[in-house]
Design a protein around this motif. Structure first.
Motif, short mmCIF file in Angstrom:
data_model
loop_
_atom_site.label_atom_id
_atom_site.label_comp_id
_atom_site.label_asym_id
_atom_site.label_seq_id
_atom_site.Cartn_x
_atom_site.Cartn_y
_atom_site.Cartn_z
N LYS A 151 50.12 16.18 7.13
CA LYS A 151 49.58 15.60 5.90
C LYS A 151 49.46 16.61 4.76
CE LYS A 151 48.97 11.50 7.68
NZ LYS A 151 49.78 10.34 7.23
N HIS A 152 49.42 17.90 5.10
CA HIS A 152 49.27 18.91 4.06
C HIS A 152 50.53 19.77 3.96
CE1 HIS A 152 47.40 21.63 1.26
NE2 HIS A 152 47.80 22.65 2.00
N ILE A 211 54.72 19.16 -2.75
CA ILE A 211 55.19 17.77 -2.65
C ILE A 211 56.14 17.54 -3.81
CG2 ILE A 211 54.58 15.33 -2.88
CD1 ILE A 211 51.96 15.92 -1.45
N LEU A 237 57.30 18.36 1.27
CA LEU A 237 57.46 16.93 1.51
C LEU A 237 58.16 16.31 0.31
CD1 LEU A 237 56.91 14.35 3.18
CD2 LEU A 237 54.78 14.09 1.86
N GLU A 270 49.54 5.93 2.70
CA GLU A 270 49.56 7.28 3.27
C GLU A 270 49.06 8.24 2.19
OE1 GLU A 270 50.41 8.42 6.22
OE2 GLU A 270 51.60 6.85 7.19
N PHE A 329 48.88 12.35 1.16
CA PHE A 329 49.37 13.70 1.43
C PHE A 329 48.77 14.65 0.42
CE2 PHE A 329 52.76 10.74 2.70
CZ PHE A 329 52.88 11.07 4.05
#
Length: 303
Positions: free
Chosen positions: A4-5, A9, A32, A100, A102
């Motif tokens: 998640k981290h 991004i 990500l 979701e 992030f």
């Protein structure tokens, strides 16, 4: 997705986003890429003026790029749409349409722009196929063909001069009363560029390949290609929601390092570039990725 981290991004996984992801993946960064899989040129049959990929199908370029980026195991992909962005103490939080969430130290927007097409019947179906925006991307393929430009005013004059390099069989459609000056009109007429002031009703086409322009007075003009630069808006509202400034043209304002006006937020590709092309998007994405990596390094050294 369990992780998640991330360090970075990237919102937008087309040419610019993938190029940035490669720079960051090769820099060993945890990245990500959030992407909806709907690039703005998905209707365009072939991409041009990008060395080594000239004439290739856009989706093929994207697929090959994603496969190559996927080689770098610190880069992950998430299929979805980023719908919310918030600043946190540690960096940023991005929420997707599937709820979701992030987080990352840095965010790079490579989200492109949305063209605002006029309500001319048939134009949307022809957009990117026979209604074109860039002669450097598509002009060679329609050189010498019967060609039209939809534009008015100062832009029409400059656009007509530019397109006349590719074809001499050219007419300017002002889609209503012309607002170009008499001096400009005389120059265009001297170069055999016809000016048609009738309002456009529709584009007659076959599978996106234009046959003729139909005007509201029921007259018509047979053409094989049309150049048109529509107004646009940012495809993604999140940069503005975070406070990123826009330019007068509606592009995300960035400095020479692709940094926006919000610390930790970067942008690249069509959302920041006036001259839209695959090559330009790739270039700015590659540099943005390197710039983000440099900032992360500088923070480790407290610079």
């Amino acid at each position: 997705m369990e992780q998640k981290h991330f360090e970075v991004i990237i919102v937008g996984g087309s040419y610019s986003g993938l190029s940035a992801a490669m720079s960051l993946g090769r820099s060993l960064r945890q990245v990500l890429v959030i992407d909806s899989g709907l690039p703005c040129n998905r209707q365009t049959p072939h991409s041009h003026n990008f060395i080594t990929q000239d004439g290739e199908v856009p989706a093929v370029i994207s697929a090959k790029a994603k496969l190559q980026v996927d080689f770098y195991k610190t880069v992950q992909f998430f299929n979805g749409i980023a719908i919310e962005a918030n600043k946190t103490k540690e960096g940023f939080e991005i929420k997707t349409d599937s709820e979701e969430v992030f987080t990352a130290k840095k965010v790079l927007f490579a989200t492109g722009v949305k063209d605002l097409l006029p309500e001319i019947k048939g134009l949307a179906e022809c957009w990117g196929i026979s209604v074109l925006h860039c002669p450097y991307c598509h002009g060679y393929e329609v050189k010498t063909e019967k060609t039209a430009i939809i534009a008015n005013g100062e832009m029409a004059f400059e656009y007509a001069k530019l397109i006349s390099n590719w074809t001499k069989d050219l007419r300017l459609l002002t889609n209503g009363k012309s607002t170009i000056t008499w001096e400009q009109k005389e120059i265009l007429q001297k170069h055999q560029i016809e000016i048609i002031e009738e309002e456009i009703e529709s584009l007659e086409h076959e599978n996106g390949n234009i046959k003729q322009v139909i005007f509201k007075n029921k007259s018509n003009a047979a053409v094989k290609a049309i150049y048109f630069r529509p107004p646009f808006e940012q495809h993604c509202p999140l940069p503005s929601a975070l406070g990123c400034e826009l330019t007068e043209q509606g592009l995300i304002k960035v400095d020479m390092m692709q940094k926006t006006t919000i610390p930790g937020v970067y942008a690249s590709g069509d959302c920041v570039i006036q001259a839209r092309s695959v090559a330009m998007a790739v270039s700015s994405g590659s540099f943005a990725g390197a710039s983000v990596n440099k900032e992360l390094i500088d923070e480790v050294f407290n610079i």
